[in-house]
Design a protein around this motif. Structure first.
Motif, PDB file in Angstrom:
ATOM      1  N   ARG A  59      40.942  60.762  50.884  1.00 20.09           N
ATOM      2  CA  ARG A  59      41.074  59.325  51.066  1.00 20.09           C
ATOM      3  C   ARG A  59      42.492  58.915  50.716  1.00 20.09           C
ATOM      4  NH1 ARG A  59      35.725  56.659  50.117  1.00 20.09           N
ATOM      5  NH2 ARG A  59      34.208  58.274  50.488  1.00 20.09           N
TER       6      ARG A  59
ATOM      7  N   ASN B 262      48.696  50.126  53.124  1.00 17.38           N
ATOM      8  CA  ASN B 262      49.048  48.721  53.024  1.00 17.38           C
ATOM      9  C   ASN B 262      49.424  48.324  51.599  1.00 17.38           C
ATOM     10  OD1 ASN B 262      48.438  48.238  55.717  1.00 17.38           O
ATOM     11  ND2 ASN B 262      46.280  47.895  55.253  1.00 17.38           N
TER      12      ASN B 262
ATOM     13  N   CYS C 252      47.691  49.723  47.288  1.00 23.89           N
ATOM     14  CA  CYS C 252      46.756  48.906  46.531  1.00 23.89           C
ATOM     15  C   CYS C 252      46.484  49.424  45.130  1.00 23.89           C
ATOM     16  CB  CYS C 252      45.438  48.802  47.297  1.00 23.89           C
ATOM     17  SG  CYS C 252      44.574  47.277  46.967  1.00 23.89           S
ATOM     18  N   PRO C 253      46.314  50.730  44.951  1.00 24.49           N
ATOM     19  CA  PRO C 253      45.949  51.182  43.607  1.00 24.49           C
ATOM     20  C   PRO C 253      47.042  50.931  42.576  1.00 24.49           C
ATOM     21  CG  PRO C 253      45.445  52.841  45.246  1.00 24.49           C
ATOM     22  CD  PRO C 253      46.276  51.808  45.931  1.00 24.49           C
ATOM     23  N   THR C 254      48.269  50.842  43.020  1.00 23.05           N
ATOM     24  CA  THR C 254      49.333  50.803  42.022  1.00 23.05           C
ATOM     25  C   THR C 254      50.158  49.520  42.010  1.00 23.05           C
ATOM     26  OG1 THR C 254      50.747  51.906  43.613  1.00 23.05           O
ATOM     27  CG2 THR C 254      49.624  53.297  42.002  1.00 23.05           C
ATOM     28  N   ALA C 255      50.191  48.809  43.086  1.00 22.74           N
ATOM     29  CA  ALA C 255      51.056  47.627  43.102  1.00 22.74           C
ATOM     30  C   ALA C 255      50.588  46.614  44.141  1.00 22.74           C
ATOM     31  CB  ALA C 255      52.490  48.041  43.419  1.00 22.74           C
ATOM     32  N   HIS C 256      50.866  45.393  43.862  1.00 21.26           N
ATOM     33  CA  HIS C 256      50.607  44.342  44.838  1.00 21.26           C
ATOM     34  C   HIS C 256      51.935  43.876  45.402  1.00 21.26           C
ATOM     35  CE1 HIS C 256      46.463  44.119  43.867  1.00 21.26           C
ATOM     36  NE2 HIS C 256      46.723  43.946  42.600  1.00 21.26           N
TER      37      HIS C 256
ATOM     38  N   VAL D 203      47.623  32.488  49.743  1.00 22.15           N
ATOM     39  CA  VAL D 203      47.596  33.936  49.492  1.00 22.15           C
ATOM     40  C   VAL D 203      48.998  34.388  49.107  1.00 22.15           C
ATOM     41  CG1 VAL D 203      47.123  36.213  50.449  1.00 22.15           C
ATOM     42  CG2 VAL D 203      45.699  34.254  51.116  1.00 22.15           C
TER      43      VAL D 203
ATOM     44  N   ARG E 147      49.564  37.609  47.242  1.00 19.09           N
ATOM     45  CA  ARG E 147      49.677  39.062  47.182  1.00 19.09           C
ATOM     46  C   ARG E 147      48.488  39.645  47.911  1.00 19.09           C
ATOM     47  NH1 ARG E 147      51.830  40.255  41.055  1.00 19.09           N
ATOM     48  NH2 ARG E 147      53.082  38.364  40.902  1.00 19.09           N
ATOM     49  N   GLU E 148      48.676  40.822  48.445  1.00 17.63           N
ATOM     50  CA  GLU E 148      47.597  41.403  49.240  1.00 17.63           C
ATOM     51  C   GLU E 148      47.757  42.905  49.296  1.00 17.63           C
ATOM     52  OE1 GLU E 148      47.547  39.731  53.108  1.00 17.63           O
ATOM     53  OE2 GLU E 148      45.976  41.052  53.831  1.00 17.63           O
ATOM     54  N   CYS E 149      46.665  43.607  49.287  1.00 15.40           N
ATOM     55  CA  CYS E 149      46.740  45.044  49.502  1.00 15.40           C
ATOM     56  C   CYS E 149      45.428  45.505  50.109  1.00 15.40           C
ATOM     57  CB  CYS E 149      47.020  45.796  48.204  1.00 15.40           C
ATOM     58  SG  CYS E 149      45.704  45.669  47.016  1.00 15.40           S
ATOM     59  N   GLY E 150      45.431  46.720  50.629  1.00 22.91           N
ATOM     60  CA  GLY E 150      44.229  47.208  51.281  1.00 22.91           C
ATOM     61  C   GLY E 150      44.051  48.695  51.068  1.00 22.91           C
ATOM     62  N   PHE E 151      42.874  49.161  51.416  1.00 21.14           N
ATOM     63  CA  PHE E 151      42.535  50.578  51.287  1.00 21.14           C
ATOM     64  C   PHE E 151      41.644  50.946  52.454  1.00 21.14           C
ATOM     65  CE2 PHE E 151      39.136  53.526  50.066  1.00 21.14           C
ATOM     66  CZ  PHE E 151      39.877  54.644  49.713  1.00 21.14           C
ATOM     67  N   GLU E 152      41.896  52.123  53.025  1.00 21.43           N
ATOM     68  CA  GLU E 152      40.968  52.648  54.030  1.00 21.43           C
ATOM     69  C   GLU E 152      40.808  54.126  53.816  1.00 21.43           C
ATOM     70  OE1 GLU E 152      40.962  51.724  58.177  1.00 21.43           O
ATOM     71  OE2 GLU E 152      42.156  49.932  57.793  1.00 21.43           O
ATOM     72  N   GLN E 153      39.574  54.568  53.968  1.00 20.66           N
ATOM     73  CA  GLN E 153      39.324  56.002  53.930  1.00 20.66           C
ATOM     74  C   GLN E 153      40.150  56.675  54.999  1.00 20.66           C
ATOM     75  OE1 GLN E 153      35.370  57.369  54.573  1.00 20.66           O
ATOM     76  NE2 GLN E 153      34.561  56.093  52.921  1.00 20.66           N
TER      77      GLN E 153
END
Lengths: 122, 122
Positions: A3, A7, A10-14, A111, A113-119
């Motif tokens: 995974r 974008n 996401c796990p570390t910064a916005h 809005v 700050r924004e971040c995303g995650f995709e498998q």
């Protein structure tokens, strides 16, 4: 299964999105008798998509207590103001207060700050 | 049945909330196999409530496609940053990416206007 985050890590910064935009967070609880609500809500989503400044809309399902959240995203406050005043939408808002909603809360938020995650893959 | 608008005349005008605050809009889709997710999510809500700066949290139900929205409300960006870094929450975030989420999007937004509606009486 591998995974990844994408974008804006996401796990570390916005980080800020490409351009600032606005979210309309609409949390509502339906009355026990809200027949016809589904059709009206679907029509409003269809209509919103046609408006100037519309970006996207997301809806989750209602809980067994009738609580639901819809978030729509808009380019600016002016677009939101026009959508609120759009005649068919204004009639639907009144219908909502007269017949469908036990309660609701509407928040307009910028809005930042924004971040995303995709498998990956799959 | 009589109904009324309250909290800033939602039907006619938006006003700023008493104090600015922030919303974390978390939209996610679960993987097909997300056993254990419910317990983790419930624990995170419990833990969030204990954090400095926490105001409220709202969750709708997941759609049949596994899509859901949770919005949490915080006093300021600093509270959100601390919550993100809280150790048990950080472990849950990793677990979410490794095992539970197909995808998610997280937006941090500054609430600028707010209004509400409640049915009168009943």
């Amino acid at each position: 299964m591998e995974r990844r985050a994408e974008n804006n890590q996401c796990p570390t910064a916005h980080k800020a999105p490409p351009a600032p935009y606005y979210a309309v967070i609409f949390s509502s609880t339906l009355s026990d008798n809200a027949e016809g609500y589904g059709a009206m809500a679907a029509r409003m989503v269809e209509l919103a998509r046609e408006q100037e400044g519309f970006i996207d809309v997301e809806s989750a399902a209602r809980t067994s207590e009738g609580f639901g959240i819809t978030v729509s995203y808009w380019r600016d406050l002016e677009s939101i103001k026009k959508w609120k005043a759009q005649s068919e939408h204004a009639a639907a808002q009144k219908m909502g207060r007269d017949a469908f909603y036990r309660s609701y809360r509407l928040r307009i938020a910028r809005v930042e700050r924004e971040c995303g995650f995709e498998q990956r893959g799959e």
